[in-house]
Design a protein around this motif. Structure first.
Motif, PDB file in Angstrom:
ATOM      1  N   GLN A  98      13.784  13.403  -3.867  1.00 37.48           N
ATOM      2  CA  GLN A  98      12.951  12.205  -3.675  1.00 37.48           C
ATOM      3  C   GLN A  98      12.030  11.983  -4.875  1.00 37.48           C
ATOM      4  O   GLN A  98      11.746  10.851  -5.252  1.00 37.48           O
ATOM      5  CB  GLN A  98      12.121  12.404  -2.405  1.00 37.48           C
ATOM      6  CG  GLN A  98      11.128  11.302  -2.149  1.00 37.48           C
ATOM      7  CD  GLN A  98      10.456  11.460  -0.803  1.00 37.48           C
ATOM      8  OE1 GLN A  98      11.076  11.880   0.172  1.00 37.48           O
ATOM      9  NE2 GLN A  98       9.192  11.114  -0.731  1.00 37.48           N
ATOM     10  N   CYS A 151       2.992   0.796   3.413  1.00 34.79           N
ATOM     11  CA  CYS A 151       3.949   1.883   3.121  1.00 34.79           C
ATOM     12  C   CYS A 151       3.151   3.121   2.743  1.00 34.79           C
ATOM     13  O   CYS A 151       3.471   3.820   1.774  1.00 34.79           O
ATOM     14  CB  CYS A 151       4.888   1.478   1.986  1.00 34.79           C
ATOM     15  SG  CYS A 151       5.761  -0.067   2.303  1.00 34.79           S
ATOM     16  N   GLY A 180       7.303   2.037  -0.388  1.00 27.53           N
ATOM     17  CA  GLY A 180       6.564   0.993  -1.102  1.00 27.53           C
ATOM     18  C   GLY A 180       7.240   0.600  -2.408  1.00 27.53           C
ATOM     19  O   GLY A 180       7.348  -0.589  -2.742  1.00 27.53           O
ATOM     20  N   ALA A 230      13.145   5.736   5.652  1.00 32.00           N
ATOM     21  CA  ALA A 230      12.211   4.900   4.888  1.00 32.00           C
ATOM     22  C   ALA A 230      12.978   3.835   4.102  1.00 32.00           C
ATOM     23  O   ALA A 230      12.560   2.673   4.033  1.00 32.00           O
ATOM     24  CB  ALA A 230      11.377   5.771   3.942  1.00 32.00           C
ATOM     25  N   VAL A 236      -7.239   2.442  -0.508  1.00 34.13           N
ATOM     26  CA  VAL A 236      -7.409   1.321   0.421  1.00 34.13           C
ATOM     27  C   VAL A 236      -8.225   1.792   1.621  1.00 34.13           C
ATOM     28  O   VAL A 236      -7.915   2.813   2.231  1.00 34.13           O
ATOM     29  CB  VAL A 236      -6.037   0.785   0.878  1.00 34.13           C
ATOM     30  CG1 VAL A 236      -6.204  -0.279   1.953  1.00 34.13           C
ATOM     31  CG2 VAL A 236      -5.263   0.244  -0.316  1.00 34.13           C
ATOM     32  N   ASP A 255       7.118   6.609   6.517  1.00 32.25           N
ATOM     33  CA  ASP A 255       6.289   7.584   7.232  1.00 32.25           C
ATOM     34  C   ASP A 255       5.068   6.952   7.897  1.00 32.25           C
ATOM     35  O   ASP A 255       4.464   7.556   8.790  1.00 32.25           O
ATOM     36  CB  ASP A 255       5.803   8.679   6.272  1.00 32.25           C
ATOM     37  CG  ASP A 255       6.858   9.755   6.041  1.00 32.25           C
ATOM     38  OD1 ASP A 255       8.026   9.522   6.406  1.00 32.25           O
ATOM     39  OD2 ASP A 255       6.516  10.815   5.492  1.00 32.25           O
ATOM     40  N   ARG A 282       9.301  16.565  -2.407  1.00 27.96           N
ATOM     41  CA  ARG A 282       9.567  16.170  -1.017  1.00 27.96           C
ATOM     42  C   ARG A 282      11.048  16.386  -0.704  1.00 27.96           C
ATOM     43  O   ARG A 282      11.649  17.317  -1.201  1.00 27.96           O
ATOM     44  CB  ARG A 282       9.197  14.693  -0.803  1.00 27.96           C
ATOM     45  CG  ARG A 282       7.769  14.351  -1.154  1.00 27.96           C
ATOM     46  CD  ARG A 282       6.735  14.936  -0.196  1.00 27.96           C
ATOM     47  NE  ARG A 282       6.385  14.061   0.898  1.00 27.96           N
ATOM     48  CZ  ARG A 282       5.574  13.016   0.806  1.00 27.96           C
ATOM     49  NH1 ARG A 282       5.064  12.664  -0.353  1.00 27.96           N
ATOM     50  NH2 ARG A 282       5.274  12.301   1.864  1.00 27.96           N
ATOM     51  N   ALA A 283      11.607  15.458   0.080  1.00 30.06           N
ATOM     52  CA  ALA A 283      12.980  15.590   0.564  1.00 30.06           C
ATOM     53  C   ALA A 283      14.004  15.480  -0.576  1.00 30.06           C
ATOM     54  O   ALA A 283      13.629  15.248  -1.720  1.00 30.06           O
ATOM     55  CB  ALA A 283      13.230  14.484   1.585  1.00 30.06           C
ATOM     56  N   GLU A 313      -2.030   2.516  -4.926  1.00 30.47           N
ATOM     57  CA  GLU A 313      -1.721   3.908  -4.593  1.00 30.47           C
ATOM     58  C   GLU A 313      -2.970   4.765  -4.770  1.00 30.47           C
ATOM     59  O   GLU A 313      -3.589   4.754  -5.826  1.00 30.47           O
ATOM     60  CB  GLU A 313      -0.576   4.419  -5.489  1.00 30.47           C
ATOM     61  CG  GLU A 313      -0.364   5.918  -5.502  1.00 30.47           C
ATOM     62  CD  GLU A 313      -0.104   6.537  -4.122  1.00 30.47           C
ATOM     63  OE1 GLU A 313       0.780   6.054  -3.410  1.00 30.47           O
ATOM     64  OE2 GLU A 313      -0.813   7.522  -3.780  1.00 30.47           O
ATOM     65  N   ARG A 314      -3.305   5.512  -3.724  1.00 34.43           N
ATOM     66  CA  ARG A 314      -4.534   6.307  -3.719  1.00 34.43           C
ATOM     67  C   ARG A 314      -4.521   7.455  -4.743  1.00 34.43           C
ATOM     68  O   ARG A 314      -5.525   7.756  -5.362  1.00 34.43           O
ATOM     69  CB  ARG A 314      -4.700   6.896  -2.312  1.00 34.43           C
ATOM     70  CG  ARG A 314      -5.935   7.738  -2.162  1.00 34.43           C
ATOM     71  CD  ARG A 314      -6.168   8.084  -0.723  1.00 34.43           C
ATOM     72  NE  ARG A 314      -5.007   8.717  -0.117  1.00 34.43           N
ATOM     73  CZ  ARG A 314      -4.986   9.162   1.144  1.00 34.43           C
ATOM     74  NH1 ARG A 314      -6.043   9.016   1.905  1.00 34.43           N
ATOM     75  NH2 ARG A 314      -3.924   9.734   1.637  1.00 34.43           N
ATOM     76  N   ARG A 315      -3.358   8.072  -4.912  1.00 38.09           N
ATOM     77  CA  ARG A 315      -3.266   9.264  -5.756  1.00 38.09           C
ATOM     78  C   ARG A 315      -3.138   8.906  -7.240  1.00 38.09           C
ATOM     79  O   ARG A 315      -2.870   7.765  -7.585  1.00 38.09           O
ATOM     80  CB  ARG A 315      -2.040  10.086  -5.362  1.00 38.09           C
ATOM     81  CG  ARG A 315      -2.027  10.510  -3.930  1.00 38.09           C
ATOM     82  CD  ARG A 315      -2.989  11.640  -3.716  1.00 38.09           C
ATOM     83  NE  ARG A 315      -2.799  12.247  -2.410  1.00 38.09           N
ATOM     84  CZ  ARG A 315      -3.401  13.365  -2.039  1.00 38.09           C
ATOM     85  NH1 ARG A 315      -4.227  13.987  -2.860  1.00 38.09           N
ATOM     86  NH2 ARG A 315      -3.187  13.863  -0.846  1.00 38.09           N
ATOM     87  N   ILE A 333       0.863  -1.187   0.000  1.00 36.91           N
ATOM     88  CA  ILE A 333       0.000   0.000   0.000  1.00 36.91           C
ATOM     89  C   ILE A 333       0.896   1.233   0.000  1.00 36.91           C
ATOM     90  O   ILE A 333       1.665   1.452   0.934  1.00 36.91           O
ATOM     91  CB  ILE A 333      -0.929   0.026   1.228  1.00 36.91           C
ATOM     92  CG1 ILE A 333      -1.592  -1.346   1.415  1.00 36.91           C
ATOM     93  CG2 ILE A 333      -1.986   1.120   1.068  1.00 36.91           C
ATOM     94  CD1 ILE A 333      -2.402  -1.461   2.686  1.00 36.91           C
TER      95      ILE A 333
HETATM   96  N1  APR Z   1      -4.612   3.813  -0.087  1.00 34.11           N
HETATM   97  C1  APR Z   1      -3.631   3.814  -1.020  1.00 34.11           C
HETATM   98  N2  APR Z   1      -2.528   4.588  -0.939  1.00 34.11           N
HETATM   99  C2  APR Z   1      -2.397   5.379   0.145  1.00 34.11           C
HETATM  100  C3  APR Z   1      -3.374   5.401   1.167  1.00 34.11           C
HETATM  101  C4  APR Z   1      -4.516   4.579   1.013  1.00 34.11           C
HETATM  102  N3  APR Z   1      -5.460   4.559   1.930  1.00 34.11           N
HETATM  103  N4  APR Z   1      -2.963   6.290   2.112  1.00 34.11           N
HETATM  104  C5  APR Z   1      -1.794   6.803   1.696  1.00 34.11           C
HETATM  105  N5  APR Z   1      -1.439   6.268   0.506  1.00 34.11           N
HETATM  106  C6  APR Z   1      -0.255   6.590  -0.296  1.00 34.11           C
HETATM  107  C7  APR Z   1       0.009   8.082  -0.403  1.00 34.11           C
HETATM  108  O1  APR Z   1      -0.777   8.679  -1.423  1.00 34.11           O
HETATM  109  C8  APR Z   1       1.489   8.125  -0.720  1.00 34.11           C
HETATM  110  O2  APR Z   1       1.756   8.146  -2.102  1.00 34.11           O
HETATM  111  O3  APR Z   1       0.901   6.097   0.345  1.00 34.11           O
HETATM  112  C9  APR Z   1       2.028   6.821  -0.127  1.00 34.11           C
HETATM  113  C10 APR Z   1       2.992   7.057   1.012  1.00 34.11           C
HETATM  114  O4  APR Z   1       4.170   7.626   0.487  1.00 34.11           O
HETATM  115  P1  APR Z   1       5.071   8.684   1.308  1.00 34.11           P
HETATM  116  O5  APR Z   1       4.195   9.624   2.043  1.00 34.11           O
HETATM  117  O6  APR Z   1       6.060   9.226   0.346  1.00 34.11           O
HETATM  118  O7  APR Z   1       5.777   7.798   2.428  1.00 34.11           O
HETATM  119  P2  APR Z   1       7.066   6.866   2.391  1.00 34.11           P
HETATM  120  O8  APR Z   1       7.105   6.016   1.166  1.00 34.11           O
HETATM  121  O9  APR Z   1       7.116   6.246   3.726  1.00 34.11           O
HETATM  122  O10 APR Z   1       8.275   7.869   2.218  1.00 34.11           O
HETATM  123  C11 APR Z   1       8.775   8.635   3.258  1.00 34.11           C
HETATM  124  O11 APR Z   1       8.298  10.752   2.353  1.00 34.11           O
HETATM  125  O12 APR Z   1       7.293  12.343   3.720  1.00 34.11           O
HETATM  126  C12 APR Z   1       8.437  11.985   3.064  1.00 34.11           C
HETATM  127  O13 APR Z   1      10.229  12.906   4.231  1.00 34.11           O
HETATM  128  C13 APR Z   1       9.478  11.771   4.054  1.00 34.11           C
HETATM  129  O14 APR Z   1      11.101  11.340   2.578  1.00 34.11           O
HETATM  130  C14 APR Z   1      10.230  10.692   3.442  1.00 34.11           C
HETATM  131  C15 APR Z   1       9.340   9.870   2.670  1.00 34.11           C
END
Ligand code: APR
Length: 390
Positions: A101, A156, A14, A300, A125, A284, A44-45, A32-34, A8
């Motif tokens: 990123q 994720c 992910g 991450a 999800v 995150d 991002r970073a 992925e929701r978006r 996720i």
């Molecule tokens: N269903 C499907 N996808 C989802 C849902 C859901 N219910 N909720 C969240 N997501 C997706 C978000 O749209 C996002 O694209 O999960 C993804 C999470 O990605 P990130 O926020 O980039 O998190 P992560 O992969 O852990 O990366 C951490 O991101 O915030 C920055 O500084 C942080 O660099 C670090 C990195």
């Protein structure tokens, strides 16, 4: 739909878990929701530890990174109209790398698509079940309710995701601090100057100047938690950055059009329970660090490595030893890193009601990191990042 691992979130965590699993012959589907465009454009970073760079290279994602990544071998701290330029050279050849990123996410998505592997965008999800033995991910896609059946769920899905709340009792293992300020982040078409980079403490609040590429700068100002990103004009932002970054010389930042603005709250957050049954969370979804220190993405990546290996051992040899120690192993990197990012945060920002005595204490901390051998060692070690156990 069925797969071995349901992932996720198509963020760095992910996507990297999926890539490592793929190279170990394990199938996955990313939900992925978006939209695809949103994920590709999200800013991002952008500071990578050498361990993160090595990881991306190991899994075949180094080509553009090798070309476009900018080595960063020192770090500047500025306070009370003075500046320290701290070498990051610890004698091992390690250094930091500037590489957004956004580019990592793009590299991983394009590679996955070229390999013909599934990422379902706009798949929201809603809930998970069967995480003890037969995991199922319920999501909505194209106006229809769907289910992904799998043998393991990699949560994720970031701080606002659904995975964490499916870990029984996770709320009781959460540690949180919310800072009373935010960062206004801008991207600007203005070539960053080597002499005007780094973190600045000012009695007006923190400022940060960093590079995204040779021609694009990423800069930040401390603002109120609920600040409107459009409240200041471009000129007001540049003037404020120059005032706050005053290091006692007349040097000024290179100015140019601001092409992106956002405001983000600062918090420290750790969920110590990162796995239950056949569900584990990474990135995150499990922890947030204040951006001072540039550690969120690197943490991450560290989680993703351990998670992918734990899943591989579970699915190929039914060995749960690594999975059973997943949280503990991740937390050995997470807590010291959170501590460093929060220490930076607390030394560099002006808190509401802060006294001049407290400001003098911050100067002492910055002087320690900037001008003493032991303090520089501390900063260097923390910035370069902790070694991996897996
Ligand atoms: N269903 C499907 N996808 C989802 C849902 C859901 N219910 N909720 C969240 N997501 C997706 C978000 O749209 C996002 O694209 O999960 C993804 C999470 O990605 P990130 O926020 O980039 O998190 P992560 O992969 O852990 O990366 C951490 O991101 O915030 C920055 O500084 C942080 O660099 C670090 C990195």
């Amino acid at each position: 739909m069925k797969t071995q691992v349901g992932i996720i979130g198509a963020g760095p965590a992910g996507l990297l878990v999926a890539r490592i699993l793929q190279l170990n012959g394990i199938d996955s589907v990313i939900l992925e929701r978006r939209t695809r465009a949103y994920v590709l454009e999200r800013v991002r970073a952008g500071v990578l530890e050498s361990g993160t760079v090595d990881t991306l290279r190991t899994y075949g994602m180094g080509e553009r990174l090798n070309r476009e990544g900018i080595p960063m071998r020192s770090m500047q701290l500025c306070w009370d109209r003075q500046k320290a330029d701290i070498s990051l050279d610890d004698g091992t050849g390690r250094h930091l790398t500037t590489y957004g990123q956004q580019k990592i996410v793009e590299d991983l998505i394009l590679q996955r698509e070229a390999d013909g592997l599934p990422i379902v965008f706009e798949a929201d999800v809603s809930r998970l079940d069967g995480i003890e033995d037969a995991p199922r991910i319920h999501y909505r896609h194209n106006g229809e309710d769907k289910v992904l059946e799998c043998q393991f769920i990699a949560g994720c899905d970031g701080y606002h995701g659904v995975s964490r709340r499916h870990i029984p009792g996770s709320d009781e293992h959460v540690f949180l601090t919310e800072y009373p300020f935010a960062w206004l982040g801008i991207l600007a078409e203005a070539a960053p100057l080597a002499a005007r980079r780094g973190f600045a403490h000012s009695t007006r609040g923190l400022a940060v100047a960093s590079a995204r590429s040779a021609s694009v700068g990423r800069l930040y100002l401390q603002v109120e938690p609920d600040a409107d990103p459009n409240a200041m004009s471009d000129q007001q932002i540049w003037d404020e950055l120059d005032i706050r970054m005053d290091d006692g010389t007349a040097a000024q930042l290179n100015r140019g059009p601001i092409i992106e603005r956002s405001v983000a709250r600062l918090r420290g957050y750790v969920c110590e329970k990162m796995r239950h049954g056949r569900l584990a969370i990474a990135g995150d979804a499990a922890h947030i660090v204040p951006p001072s220190g540039g550690k969120g993405l690197n943490l991450a990546v560290g989680d993703a490595r351990i998670m992918a290996e734990a899943i591989r051992r579970l699915l190929t040899t039914n060995d749960t030893t690594l999975l059973d120690s997943y949280s503990e192993m991740c937390l050995r990197r997470i807590w010291p890193t959170v501590h460093w990012a929060c220490s930076m945060c607390e030394a560099l920002h002006i808190f509401p009601g802060q006294t001049s005595f407290q400001t003098r204490m911050q100067y002492q901390t910055l002087n320690h990191w900037g001008n003493t051998e032991i303090g520089q060692q501390r900063l260097r070690k923390a910035q370069l990042g902790l070694p991996y156990e897996i």
